[in-house]
Design an enzyme around this catalytic site. Structure first.
Site, mmCIF file in Angstrom:
data_model
loop_
_atom_site.group_PDB
_atom_site.id
_atom_site.type_symbol
_atom_site.label_atom_id
_atom_site.label_comp_id
_atom_site.label_asym_id
_atom_site.label_seq_id
_atom_site.Cartn_x
_atom_site.Cartn_y
_atom_site.Cartn_z
ATOM 1 N N ARG A 73 2.493 -8.371 10.998
ATOM 2 C CA ARG A 73 1.724 -9.465 10.409
ATOM 3 C C ARG A 73 0.293 -9.031 10.128
ATOM 4 O O ARG A 73 -0.335 -8.347 10.945
ATOM 5 C CB ARG A 73 1.749 -10.692 11.335
ATOM 6 N N ASP A 74 -0.217 -9.463 8.968
ATOM 7 C CA ASP A 74 -1.605 -9.176 8.602
ATOM 8 C C ASP A 74 -2.531 -9.912 9.570
ATOM 9 O O ASP A 74 -2.300 -11.065 9.922
ATOM 10 C CB ASP A 74 -1.878 -9.618 7.161
ATOM 11 N N ILE A 75 -3.586 -9.233 9.980
ATOM 12 C CA ILE A 75 -4.503 -9.796 10.970
ATOM 13 C C ILE A 75 -5.342 -10.931 10.378
ATOM 14 O O ILE A 75 -5.860 -11.772 11.115
ATOM 15 C CB ILE A 75 -5.400 -8.666 11.552
ATOM 16 N N ASN A 101 -2.226 -3.177 -3.330
ATOM 17 C CA ASN A 101 -3.561 -2.828 -3.808
ATOM 18 C C ASN A 101 -3.698 -1.309 -3.768
ATOM 19 O O ASN A 101 -3.352 -0.676 -2.759
ATOM 20 C CB ASN A 101 -4.626 -3.480 -2.916
ATOM 21 N N VAL A 114 -7.371 -0.144 3.117
ATOM 22 C CA VAL A 114 -6.778 0.776 4.095
ATOM 23 C C VAL A 114 -5.999 1.866 3.339
ATOM 24 O O VAL A 114 -5.047 1.563 2.609
ATOM 25 C CB VAL A 114 -5.833 0.027 5.059
ATOM 26 N N HIS A 152 0.628 0.372 1.739
ATOM 27 C CA HIS A 152 1.186 -0.844 2.343
ATOM 28 C C HIS A 152 1.491 -1.850 1.259
ATOM 29 O O HIS A 152 0.789 -1.950 0.260
ATOM 30 C CB HIS A 152 0.228 -1.455 3.368
ATOM 31 N N MET A 153 2.550 -2.588 1.462
ATOM 32 C CA MET A 153 2.934 -3.670 0.567
ATOM 33 C C MET A 153 2.656 -4.979 1.292
ATOM 34 O O MET A 153 3.116 -5.186 2.405
ATOM 35 C CB MET A 153 4.429 -3.568 0.243
ATOM 36 N N HIS A 154 1.865 -5.849 0.645
ATOM 37 C CA HIS A 154 1.667 -7.194 1.190
ATOM 38 C C HIS A 154 2.837 -8.050 0.738
ATOM 39 O O HIS A 154 3.175 -8.071 -0.453
ATOM 40 C CB HIS A 154 0.393 -7.840 0.622
HETATM 41 P P1 AMP Z 1 -5.809 -3.794 1.397
HETATM 42 O O1 AMP Z 1 -7.078 -4.395 0.856
HETATM 43 O O2 AMP Z 1 -4.653 -3.984 0.480
HETATM 44 O O3 AMP Z 1 -6.020 -2.355 1.815
HETATM 45 O O4 AMP Z 1 -5.445 -4.654 2.668
HETATM 46 C C1 AMP Z 1 -5.554 -4.237 3.985
HETATM 47 C C2 AMP Z 1 -5.041 -5.374 4.841
HETATM 48 O O5 AMP Z 1 -4.922 -4.893 6.159
HETATM 49 C C3 AMP Z 1 -5.953 -6.614 4.890
HETATM 50 O O6 AMP Z 1 -5.212 -7.750 4.447
HETATM 51 C C4 AMP Z 1 -6.322 -6.714 6.370
HETATM 52 O O7 AMP Z 1 -6.407 -8.052 6.816
HETATM 53 C C5 AMP Z 1 -5.188 -5.963 7.029
HETATM 54 N N1 AMP Z 1 -5.508 -5.379 8.321
HETATM 55 C C6 AMP Z 1 -6.580 -4.626 8.656
HETATM 56 N N2 AMP Z 1 -6.513 -4.247 9.937
HETATM 57 C C7 AMP Z 1 -5.365 -4.775 10.430
HETATM 58 C C8 AMP Z 1 -4.724 -4.734 11.701
HETATM 59 N N3 AMP Z 1 -5.272 -4.086 12.756
HETATM 60 N N4 AMP Z 1 -3.562 -5.392 11.854
HETATM 61 C C9 AMP Z 1 -3.008 -6.057 10.822
HETATM 62 N N5 AMP Z 1 -3.551 -6.128 9.597
HETATM 63 C C10 AMP Z 1 -4.724 -5.492 9.400
#
Ligand code: AMP
Length: 125
Positions: A34-36, A97, A106, A110-112
């Site tokens: 799950r996204d934080i 993204n 990050v 990763h796929m949202h």
């Molecule tokens: P992006 O902008 O596509 O690189 O999104 C990175 C996502 O990672 C964001 O939606 C953050 O909320 C999420 N994120 C960052 N750190 C963590 C974590 N420790 N656990 C879960 N999600 C995270």
């Protein structure tokens, strides 16, 4: 094509078990958690365990097994959260993204997967 992977990015640290995560599903090649900072009632990140920076890196260099596993996991999660239209769900959105224009924070692919409510139309700016 050269891709430089930062071993200290936060998802690499999650994969090494250095940072906790709220795991939704795990397979041989992928982890979903799950996204934080969720942007919808369901906001899950699906990542490959391999060191890929973004989607074009993953799509170009991942093995067939990794690519298949990733797609299958996304589909399984959509079904597990009841969002898959093929199983009577109301739908969801996938976002990857990528790079500067894609506003990727990050640098581990990763796929949202977002769902659980009616989402707005894509691209506000
Ligand atoms: P992006 O902008 O596509 O690189 O999104 C990175 C996502 O990672 C964001 O939606 C953050 O909320 C999420 N994120 C960052 N750190 C963590 C974590 N420790 N656990 C879960 N999600 C995270």
């Amino acid at each position: 094509m050269a891709y430089e992977y930062d071993n200290e990015n936060i998802f690499a640290r999650i994969l090494r078990g250095e940072i906790p995560n709220d795991t939704v599903m795990e397979s041989e090649y992928c982890l979903a958690f799950r996204d934080i900072q969720p942007q919808a009632p369901e906001h899950i990140l699906v990542i490959p365990k391999g060191a890929y920076v973004n989607f074009d890196h993953f799509g170009a260099e991942a093995s067939d097994a990794e690519l298949v596993d990733f797609s299958r996991m996304v589909a399984k999660i959509a079904q597990a959260i009841g969002a898959a239209p093929g199983a009577g769900g109301q739908g969801y959105r996938l976002i990857a993204n990528t790079g500067t224009h894609g506003v990727q924070d990050v640098p581990h692919f990763h796929m949202h997967l977002l769902g659980g409510r009616q989402l707005g139309r894509m691209l506000q700016t």
